[in-house]
Motif scaffolding. Structure first.
Motif, PDB file in Angstrom:
ATOM      1  N   LEU A   1       0.825  -1.213   0.000  1.00 25.48           N
ATOM      2  CA  LEU A   1       0.000   0.000   0.000  1.00 25.48           C
ATOM      3  C   LEU A   1       0.860   1.265   0.000  1.00 25.48           C
ATOM      4  N   GLU A   2       1.843   1.281   0.905  1.00 22.51           N
ATOM      5  CA  GLU A   2       2.735   2.453   0.998  1.00 22.51           C
ATOM      6  C   GLU A   2       3.578   2.598  -0.253  1.00 22.51           C
ATOM      7  N   ALA A   3       4.065   1.459  -0.752  1.00 21.72           N
ATOM      8  CA  ALA A   3       4.887   1.498  -1.955  1.00 21.72           C
ATOM      9  C   ALA A   3       4.088   2.063  -3.127  1.00 21.72           C
ATOM     10  N   ALA A   4       2.816   1.674  -3.187  1.00 26.62           N
ATOM     11  CA  ALA A   4       1.965   2.174  -4.273  1.00 26.62           C
ATOM     12  C   ALA A   4       1.797   3.682  -4.180  1.00 26.62           C
ATOM     13  N   ARG A   5       1.678   4.172  -2.938  1.00 24.66           N
ATOM     14  CA  ARG A   5       1.525   5.622  -2.746  1.00 24.66           C
ATOM     15  C   ARG A   5       2.720   6.381  -3.309  1.00 24.66           C
ATOM     16  N   ARG A   6       3.898   5.764  -3.186  1.00 24.13           N
ATOM     17  CA  ARG A   6       5.109   6.419  -3.728  1.00 24.13           C
ATOM     18  C   ARG A   6       5.016   6.538  -5.245  1.00 24.13           C
ATOM     19  N   ALA A   7       4.235   5.625  -5.841  1.00 21.03           N
ATOM     20  CA  ALA A   7       4.089   5.659  -7.302  1.00 21.03           C
ATOM     21  C   ALA A   7       2.798   6.385  -7.693  1.00 21.03           C
ATOM     22  N   ASN A   8       2.298   7.195  -6.763  1.00 22.78           N
ATOM     23  CA  ASN A   8       1.056   7.940  -6.985  1.00 22.78           C
ATOM     24  C   ASN A   8      -0.135   7.040  -7.310  1.00 22.78           C
ATOM     25  N   ILE A   9      -0.157   5.888  -6.645  1.00 16.46           N
ATOM     26  CA  ILE A   9      -1.303   4.992  -6.791  1.00 16.46           C
ATOM     27  C   ILE A   9      -1.952   4.876  -5.411  1.00 16.46           C
ATOM     28  N   THR A  10      -3.199   5.294  -5.317  1.00 19.57           N
ATOM     29  CA  THR A  10      -3.890   5.176  -4.041  1.00 19.57           C
ATOM     30  C   THR A  10      -4.749   3.931  -4.074  1.00 19.57           C
ATOM     31  N   ILE A  11      -4.302   2.906  -3.395  1.00 23.53           N
ATOM     32  CA  ILE A  11      -5.107   1.686  -3.287  1.00 23.53           C
ATOM     33  C   ILE A  11      -6.193   1.983  -2.251  1.00 23.53           C
ATOM     34  N   PRO A  12      -7.462   1.753  -2.603  1.00 24.76           N
ATOM     35  CA  PRO A  12      -8.506   2.077  -1.635  1.00 24.76           C
ATOM     36  C   PRO A  12      -8.420   1.206  -0.382  1.00 24.76           C
ATOM     37  N   THR A  13      -8.749   1.788   0.754  1.00 21.20           N
ATOM     38  CA  THR A  13      -8.768   1.045   2.021  1.00 21.20           C
ATOM     39  C   THR A  13     -10.022   1.450   2.785  1.00 21.20           C
ATOM     40  N   LEU A  14     -10.347   0.657   3.779  1.00 20.91           N
ATOM     41  CA  LEU A  14     -11.496   1.001   4.617  1.00 20.91           C
ATOM     42  C   LEU A  14     -11.208   0.694   6.089  1.00 20.91           C
ATOM     43  N   CYS A  15     -10.682  -0.500   6.349  1.00 20.31           N
ATOM     44  CA  CYS A  15     -10.419  -0.838   7.754  1.00 20.31           C
ATOM     45  C   CYS A  15      -9.039  -0.364   8.199  1.00 20.31           C
ATOM     46  N   PHE A  16      -8.208  -0.025   7.239  1.00 17.55           N
ATOM     47  CA  PHE A  16      -6.830   0.342   7.556  1.00 17.55           C
ATOM     48  C   PHE A  16      -6.739   1.712   8.227  1.00 17.55           C
ATOM     49  N   LEU A  17      -6.033   1.763   9.337  1.00 16.53           N
ATOM     50  CA  LEU A  17      -5.727   3.022   9.990  1.00 16.53           C
ATOM     51  C   LEU A  17      -4.283   2.897  10.477  1.00 16.53           C
ATOM     52  N   LYS A  18      -3.438   3.646   9.842  1.00 14.42           N
ATOM     53  CA  LYS A  18      -1.995   3.451  10.054  1.00 14.42           C
ATOM     54  C   LYS A  18      -1.606   3.354  11.524  1.00 14.42           C
ATOM     55  N   GLU A  19      -0.849   2.340  11.817  1.00 12.17           N
ATOM     56  CA  GLU A  19      -0.305   2.063  13.155  1.00 12.17           C
ATOM     57  C   GLU A  19      -1.380   1.775  14.202  1.00 12.17           C
ATOM     58  N   ILE A  20      -2.651   1.858  13.815  1.00 13.29           N
ATOM     59  CA  ILE A  20      -3.715   1.589  14.784  1.00 13.29           C
ATOM     60  C   ILE A  20      -4.471   0.317  14.401  1.00 13.29           C
ATOM     61  N   ASN A  21      -4.885   0.221  13.156  1.00 18.49           N
ATOM     62  CA  ASN A  21      -5.608  -0.965  12.720  1.00 18.49           C
ATOM     63  C   ASN A  21      -5.029  -1.448  11.388  1.00 18.49           C
ATOM     64  N   GLU A  22      -4.130  -2.383  11.479  1.00 20.73           N
ATOM     65  CA  GLU A  22      -3.510  -2.940  10.274  1.00 20.73           C
ATOM     66  C   GLU A  22      -3.796  -4.432  10.277  1.00 20.73           C
ATOM     67  N   VAL A  23      -5.010  -4.776   9.860  1.00 19.86           N
ATOM     68  CA  VAL A  23      -5.456  -6.162   9.992  1.00 19.86           C
ATOM     69  C   VAL A  23      -5.936  -6.796   8.693  1.00 19.86           C
ATOM     70  N   GLY A  24      -6.262  -5.989   7.708  1.00 13.97           N
ATOM     71  CA  GLY A  24      -6.680  -6.531   6.410  1.00 13.97           C
ATOM     72  C   GLY A  24      -8.057  -7.156   6.399  1.00 13.97           C
ATOM     73  N   ASP A  25      -8.970  -6.670   7.242  1.00 14.06           N
ATOM     74  CA  ASP A  25     -10.293  -7.278   7.358  1.00 14.06           C
ATOM     75  C   ASP A  25     -11.248  -6.953   6.208  1.00 14.06           C
ATOM     76  N   CYS A  26     -11.251  -5.696   5.795  1.00 15.90           N
ATOM     77  CA  CYS A  26     -12.319  -5.273   4.881  1.00 15.90           C
ATOM     78  C   CYS A  26     -12.109  -5.814   3.474  1.00 15.90           C
ATOM     79  N   ARG A  27     -10.888  -6.070   3.083  1.00 20.40           N
ATOM     80  CA  ARG A  27     -10.496  -6.607   1.774  1.00 20.40           C
ATOM     81  C   ARG A  27     -10.575  -5.570   0.660  1.00 20.40           C
ATOM     82  N   MET A  28     -10.734  -4.297   0.995  1.00 25.07           N
ATOM     83  CA  MET A  28     -10.776  -3.284  -0.047  1.00 25.07           C
ATOM     84  C   MET A  28      -9.392  -3.016  -0.631  1.00 25.07           C
ATOM     85  N   CYS A  29      -8.357  -3.436   0.071  1.00 19.67           N
ATOM     86  CA  CYS A  29      -7.007  -3.113  -0.383  1.00 19.67           C
ATOM     87  C   CYS A  29      -6.377  -4.258  -1.169  1.00 19.67           C
TER      88      CYS A  29
END
Lengths: 375, 579
Positions: free
Chosen positions: B20-48
């Motif tokens: 996800l972060e690597a994509a941001r460096r390439a100006n690609i925003t992968i959509p997320t929903l459950c992700f909250l940096k350093e707080i909720n990094e669990v991959g539950d919603c599957r939007m990413c």
């Protein structure tokens, strides 16, 4: 299920609390092993220490998934972790972990005793050794059977299982538990191994093998298994949490005669997404019963949706019980046996079933001495 | 460094970077929903989810790390189709009353539905209606809008170490709930509101008081005064599209006047009172070596936390009321007398970055002469909504100043809104109170910044004063455990319930997950407060001329009888769970 931290000093046996006999036996075995000095401190004076601890699960099916099991042992909700990392790299308490089913460890003992060559001589080219199946359903001999890998389904069902009771015909075998697939009769001669099962849309899974005869409706079968996975989904990831529920709802509609054109395609589309997008094995395999029944019995789905009929006569909402006037002798046995009073008729005259009252229990069908009533 | 390609673009990122972060460096925003940096990094919603060449199934880009030579595709037909179906499923189980939802326009789910062009719900099905919890004075929880991303439970459990909410049931029945499904009013919730800040949808929001305030504004018999907390002015502009950390004090005051508040005052003046009282209390306790360390008490979420979890340590808490309460008390006593207004007819509204203030306002022990010090608390977000309701074009608004004489405050008061600020302000006054000498460098850099627990030693005339600053209740817990074990070698502690302090309070503008992952919101807002302080002519609370006058004319000495009656309070053990 058994967890062993290899090269470490601690192992866990994870067993459901609902299996008290298994728990008791493990306790006895662990105590005996300690008495013999093969568990605990300084095993056989080698200085090596290994402790085994029993952890009781609260009965969640998903805790059979290895990472959910690890979460459960760590005292949290039984929910899977995203892989990678795999347990071998980061497992229990974040440490490298060896985690295997009890059957695997049981095999390991045999391999140690008899050698790898011996083990490899059993089975097929890729699937070695034997496999224990829990044979059940519409088969004469039920129980646990251990067969070499590569044994055909026909051998298991007809030779070991003794065939189908009441002279009925074999329809499908469901392998791999609730998230396996069904295998129709054209594959009866398929050798049972990991690769062959996967290639025909099923899996080895838990080793369950349920035989079903001609009276089983395949849509209803898919609905039954999905009902289980919906109940057992942990709810962590979206596809499994909501997706399986929506699939179940679609199946419920179809079996009630409320299916619509396009429902089969909708099911397939959703099923394929859930298979690929779910976090763990439970979600990834939950659509198998649907996909395999659609694959082999699409016409049954179509009959439910288009003709509003259940060919196997199992979906009550779609069955209609009728009396054939040419065969009915007016004996009144059906009327006497009907639990809801749906049958009327004068003696020695053709009887009638009021479909508004009839609950489609089928008692009349079985009681009619002239086979005049059919579904 | 790891080399990989994402959507055909070559990317080179440090080892350990997520896809996800690597994509941001390439100006690609992968959509997320459950992700909250350093707080909720669990991959539950599957939007990413993304495709990784050679890998079965999809990869979870928000947690999975890049690997050398990895070939990632984020927008194949299959990936996009799967995400649209996932959105469809979430929406099928979501109460979609967007038009009447507080989060209309700031909802992350709504944004994704638009982005993926979801124009109808394909997989409709059963939706269970669950009761809404609006019994607490601070938080409204609507489980029917919850999408089970678990960002709220993660911040509550892992950051704040409270665990007031967690997942109950399983599968489709899963829901976020409390112990025995009780109201948040009856469990160990501190009302810090970090869950609201974390929620991507409208499942959690503050208990609104806008209507009550408007009612009073139209009551001709009432004198409706408003005061605004330091942190509000550096965040309010964000609700109108202004950059994070813009100081909009002047526009805010104009807007409040246009809305019709009779007087617009500054809680910063209240903060100066707090410093006068708190610094004095500290000097007394320090010189007498009495129940040290002394801990600050201006964060109501924190006060509720210690009352519930460490009642045995309540003696360490400063008896000072929080700034807006002190200010309300002054308004309904000194100011009322001076202006000849019946305190019964005064309605004090506080604009706060905090939702725990809504709870604090109701505390009976804060009353003076039978009156609450403050009658209504609105959050920064509520104020923004009110400004919109009053058709005020905020961005181009003229600037005004707070009403005098109660609207003058020091730079020390401004920094109250950030972690370390109360400590710094208190030290400036305590230093000069003890030494009777001028403090040359008023900046205490050691207590500034994002570190969870900051420790510093200050030399006051040869006395080494050790201080600790903690923010976020998880960090507060660590400090309290240290005090409890008797290992605390410090004398003065500042604690704020919210990570980052009031600038990151539960009533502040909500920032989406992407902003939180890419912008240091705390630093920008705090920076604006430090800038106000830097530019202030007076940077020590005890030099505030208004305070000097009020102490001389009315209150007497800091910590004196009158001051104690109006500006101090007491605490009590509070049950975590009401059975």
């Amino acid at each position: 299920m058994l967890v062993l931290l290899f090269g470490a000093n601690k192992g866990y046996i994870y067993v459901r609390a609902e299996y008290p006999i298994a728990v008791k036996r493990f306790e006895v075995a662990i105590n005996q092993a300690k008495e013999y000095g093969i568990l605990g401190k300084n095993i056989w004076n080698t200085g090596f220490e290994f402790e085994l601890e029993i952890r009781l699960g609260a009965g969640a099916f998903v805790c059979g998934e290895e990472t959910a099991l690890l979460e459960s042992i760590e005292g949290r909700r039984g929910q899977p972790r995203v892989k990678p990392p795999y347990p071998a790299n980061s497992g229990l308490w974040g440490k490298p972990t060896l985690i295997n089913n009890v059957e695997t460890f049981a095999n390991v003992t045999k391999i140690i005793l008899n050698g790898a060559q011996w083990y490899a001589s059993i089975g097929t080219e890729k699937s070695k050794g034997t496999k224990v199946f829990a044979l059940g359903g519409d088969v004469i001999n039920v129980g646990l059977v251990e067969v070499p890998m590569g044994t055909t389904l026909r051998e298991i069902v007809f030779d070991i299982g003794g065939g189908i009771p009441e002279g009925k015909e074999f329809k499908v075998a469901q392998t791999g538990g609730p998230s396996g697939g069904c295998i129709p009769k054209q594959y009866l001669d398929t050798p049972i191994d990991y690769e062959s099962l996967a290639s025909i849309g099923s899996m080895m899974g838990s080793g369950g093998l349920i035989v079903m005869d001609e009276r089983k409706c395949m849509v209803n079968l898919a609905k039954f298994y999905l009902g289980f996975t919906v109940d057992e989904s942990c709810g962590k990831c979206t596809p499994c949490r909501i997706g399986t529920k929506r699939m179940l709802e679609l199946l419920e509609r179809i079996t009630k005669g409320q299916g619509k054109n396009g429902d089969i395609e909708k099911l397939e589309k959703l099923a394929n997404m859930i298979k690929k997008a779910s976090i763990c094995g439970l979600g990834q395999t939950a659509p198998n019963p649907i996909l395999s029944t659609i694959k082999y019995f699409r016409e049954e789905y179509e009959a439910h949706i288009i003709k509003k009929e259940c060919p196997a006569g199992e979906c009550k909402a779609l069955t209609k019980i009728t009396i054939n006037p040419e065969l009915c002798k007016g004996c009144g046995i059906c009327k006497k046996n009907c639990p809801v009073g749906a049958i009327s008729g004068e003696p020695k005259k053709t009887h009638k079933i009021d479909s508004n009252i009839c609950i489609k229990c089928g008692v009349c069908v079985s009681k009619c001495p002239f086979k005049a009533i059919s579904k | 460094m790891i080399n990989l390609t994402i959507d055909g673009k070559a990317v080179c990122v440090p080892e350990g970077t997520t896809i996800l972060e690597a994509a941001r460096r390439a100006n690609i925003t992968i959509p997320t929903l459950c992700f909250l940096k350093e707080i909720n990094e669990v991959g539950d919603c599957r939007m990413c989810i993304v495709e990784v060449e050679g890998r079965k199934g999809f990869a979870t880009s928000c947690i999975q790390k890049v690997e050398e030579g990895m070939v990632v595709r984020t927008n194949t037909k299959e990936v996009v189709e799967a995400k649209r179906m996932i959105l469809d499923l979430i929406l099928s189980n979501h109460q979609r009353d967007c038009l009447t939802c507080t989060r209309n326009g700031t909802c992350e789910l709504q944004k994704l539905a638009m982005q993926f062009n979801v124009t109808q719900i394909e997989y409709q099905g059963a939706v269970k209606i669950k009761p809404i919890d609006d019994l607490s004075p601070s938080i409204v929880r609507d489980p029917n809008k919850c999408i089970l991303c678990r960002r709220c439970t993660a911040v509550c459990k892992n950051v704040q170490k409270i665990g007031a909410i967690d997942v109950l049931e399983r599968g489709y029945e899963s829901c976020i709930g409390t112990v025995n499904n009780k109201s948040l009013a009856e469990v160990n919730c501190t009302f810090c509101g970090q869950c609201i800040e974390a929620c991507p949808v409208g499942a959690l929001k503050e208990k609104e008081m806008i209507e009550d305030v408007i009612e009073k504004l139209h009551d001709k018999d009432m004198h409706v005064f408003v005061q605004t907390a330091p942190a509000v002015r550096v965040a309010l502009g964000e609700e109108f599209g202004m950059p994070i950390g813009t100081n909009v004090t002047g526009k805010m005051v104009s807007a409040l006047k246009r809305i019709g508040f009779e007087k617009v005052f500054d809680t910063n003046t209240g903060a100066d009172f707090t410093i006068m009282e708190e610094a004095n209390e500290f000097v007394q306790r320090f010189t007498k070596n009495e129940t040290l360390p002394m801990i600050t008490s201006c964060s109501p979420g924190w006060v509720k936390y210690i009352e519930m979890n460490y009642p045995e340590l309540l003696g360490h808490l400063s008896s000072c009321k929080s700034p807006h309460e002190m200010f309300g008390a002054i308004l309904k006593s000194y100011y009322a007398e001076k202006e000849g207004i019946d305190p019964e007819k005064i309605y004090v509204v506080s604009i706060m970055p905090c939702i725990a203030k809504k709870f604090e306002r109701q505390r009976e022990e804060l009353k003076n002469n039978g009156y609450y010090n403050v009658d209504a608390v609105l959050t920064t977000r509520e104020l923004a909504r009110m400004i919109q309701q009053y058709h005020i074009d905020f961005v181009d608004l003229e600037e005004s100043t707070f009403d005098s004489p109660m609207g003058e405050a020091t730079g020390a008061a401004a920094i109250f809104g950030t972690t370390g600020g109360v400590m710094e302000a208190a030290l400036r006054t305590a230093y000069e109170t003890i030494t009777k000498e001028e403090l040359k460098n008023v900046n205490f850099e050691d207590v500034r910044g994002e570190k969870g627990i900051k420790k510093a030693t200050i030399d006051i005339q040869g006395n080494k004063v050790k201080v600790v600053v903690a923010h976020g209740l998880g960090n507060a817990q660590k400090v309290l455990e240290e005090i409890k074990s008797g290992n605390a070698d410090y004398q003065f502690v500042e604690i704020m319930a919210c990570p980052g302090g009031c600038v990151m309070g539960g009533g502040q503008p909500i920032k989406d997950a992407k902003t939180r992952a890419t912008v240091d919101v705390r630093a920008l807002r705090a920076g604006a407060l430090y800038s106000i302080d830097e530019k202030s002519k007076i940077r020590k609370s005890h030099e505030n001329p208004i305070l000097k006058k009020i102490y001389k004319d009315y209150l007497g000495e800091p910590g004196g009888h009158k001051a104690h009656e109006l500006l101090h309070t007491h605490y009590q053990k509070r049950e975590k769970y009401q059975l």
